[in-house]
Motif scaffolding. Structure first.
Motif, short mmCIF file in Angstrom:
data_model
loop_
_atom_site.label_atom_id
_atom_site.label_comp_id
_atom_site.label_asym_id
_atom_site.label_seq_id
_atom_site.Cartn_x
_atom_site.Cartn_y
_atom_site.Cartn_z
N GLU A 22 11.97 -15.84 6.15
CA GLU A 22 11.61 -15.23 7.79
C GLU A 22 10.64 -14.55 8.15
O GLU A 22 9.82 -14.29 7.81
N ALA A 23 9.64 -14.72 9.88
CA ALA A 23 9.14 -13.83 9.97
C ALA A 23 8.70 -13.10 9.97
O ALA A 23 9.93 -11.90 9.86
N ARG A 24 7.58 -11.78 9.60
CA ARG A 24 7.91 -10.59 9.12
C ARG A 24 6.13 -9.61 9.27
O ARG A 24 5.41 -10.90 8.70
N GLU A 25 6.35 -8.86 10.25
CA GLU A 25 5.43 -8.12 10.63
C GLU A 25 4.39 -7.86 9.26
O GLU A 25 3.66 -7.00 9.57
N ASP A 26 5.38 -6.71 8.63
CA ASP A 26 4.89 -6.41 7.79
C ASP A 26 5.82 -6.00 6.18
O ASP A 26 6.98 -6.23 6.05
N ILE A 27 5.24 -6.90 5.12
CA ILE A 27 5.77 -6.84 3.72
C ILE A 27 4.70 -6.40 2.40
O ILE A 27 3.90 -5.62 3.28
N LYS A 28 5.59 -5.05 2.84
CA LYS A 28 4.85 -3.99 1.47
C LYS A 28 5.01 -3.83 0.59
O LYS A 28 6.14 -4.44 -0.19
N ILE A 29 4.70 -2.73 -0.29
CA ILE A 29 5.03 -2.80 -1.54
C ILE A 29 6.24 -3.13 -1.90
O ILE A 29 7.07 -1.79 -1.81
N THR A 30 7.01 -3.44 -2.68
CA THR A 30 8.08 -3.92 -3.80
C THR A 30 8.94 -4.85 -2.85
O THR A 30 10.13 -4.43 -3.29
N ASP A 31 8.53 -5.06 -1.73
CA ASP A 31 9.65 -5.96 -1.21
C ASP A 31 9.42 -7.42 -1.51
O ASP A 31 8.04 -7.30 -2.35
N GLN A 44 10.30 -16.52 -4.34
CA GLN A 44 9.72 -15.48 -3.78
C GLN A 44 9.78 -14.83 -4.98
O GLN A 44 11.25 -14.62 -5.56
N ARG A 45 8.87 -13.48 -4.50
CA ARG A 45 8.99 -12.31 -5.97
C ARG A 45 8.55 -10.77 -5.14
O ARG A 45 8.35 -10.97 -4.45
N ARG A 46 8.66 -9.91 -6.07
CA ARG A 46 8.64 -8.38 -5.75
C ARG A 46 7.15 -8.22 -5.85
O ARG A 46 6.71 -8.93 -6.77
N TRP A 47 6.48 -7.60 -4.40
CA TRP A 47 5.26 -7.21 -4.86
C TRP A 47 4.38 -5.83 -5.27
O TRP A 47 5.54 -5.27 -4.77
N SER A 48 4.74 -6.51 -7.16
CA SER A 48 3.92 -4.90 -7.15
C SER A 48 5.30 -5.03 -8.58
O SER A 48 6.50 -5.43 -8.29
N TRP A 49 4.87 -3.90 -9.86
CA TRP A 49 5.30 -4.12 -11.11
C TRP A 49 4.90 -2.85 -11.06
O TRP A 49 4.01 -2.33 -10.85
N PRO A 50 5.69 -1.81 -11.96
CA PRO A 50 5.81 -0.60 -12.43
C PRO A 50 4.59 -0.53 -13.58
O PRO A 50 4.88 -1.37 -14.30
N SER A 51 3.70 0.26 -13.34
CA SER A 51 2.56 0.79 -14.27
C SER A 51 3.52 1.14 -16.04
O SER A 51 4.43 2.42 -14.96
#
Length: 196
Positions: free
Chosen positions: A35-44, A63-70
């Motif tokens: 879907e069109a998204r204006e904001d893809i943020k961390i953990t999205d 499709q995957r999650r943006w960011s992994w836990p340190s």
């Protein structure tokens, strides 16, 4: 550092852009609903195209999650590229814009100024990324960063790695050295507008 980007184009347009570059897109998990998204943020969750093992000129769109836990549980959403080769788990992060934030010009304004950067003359671009498997959340990706190019330097002291279009297939081929692909774009490659 980039902590917000966007993708306002549909899946068919993304496939078409890759087809122009002779990169065949596969869908190992079925065609995702992008879907069109204006904001893809961390953990999205966001779309990435990753290497098809042993096959140049092809990529898997998932499709995957943006960011992994340190280890300290903070999200790893940006990763320094300097001095690294990235010989596996490369991916292209598909976007049509990204945001940077600066201290507000108006001292009465509480929020930072928000700037939208887009690639001049191109409907989408690819950010160099890597992905990994994690115990907690499964597969996740992060954006590579580098010293800022001329279009970003007035706004931030780091920037994400935006690959030239003719480098997309090379980035998906881990046998091709990453170092010459990671470079700033020429001045004027990115447009910028204040949107907040």
């Amino acid at each position: 550092m980039c902590n917000d980007y966007r993708l306002m184009v549909d899946l068919a347009s993304v496939i078409e852009e890759f087809a122009h570059l002779k990169i065949k897109i596969r869908f190992p998990e079925g065609r995702p609903n992008i879907e069109a998204r204006e904001d893809i943020k961390i953990t999205d969750t966001g779309p990435i195209v990753r290497t098809v093992e042993g096959e140049r000129g092809a990529g898997e769109l998932v499709q995957r999650r943006w960011s992994w836990p340190s280890p300290t549980r903070k999200p790893v959403y940006n990763f320094r590229s300097e001095g690294r080769e990235f010989t596996s788990n490369r991916c292209l992060i598909v976007a049509d814009g990204f945001y940077e934030f600066t201290a507000p010009a108006d001292p009465k304004k509480k929020r930072k100024d928000k700037w939208l950067f887009r690639k001049v003359g191109e409907p989408i671009f690819a950010i160099a990324g890597i992905w990994r498997e994690t115990e907690d959340i499964g597969e996740a990706y992060t954006m590579l960063t580098m010293e800022p190019g001329p279009d970003i330097a007035p706004y931030h002291d780091r920037q994400i790695v935006i690959l030239e279009r003719d480098s997309w297939a090379d980035w998906l081929d881990p046998s091709v050295s990453a170092k010459p692909l990671i470079k700033p774009l020429p001045a004027g490659s990115l447009s910028v507008e204040q949107i907040g």
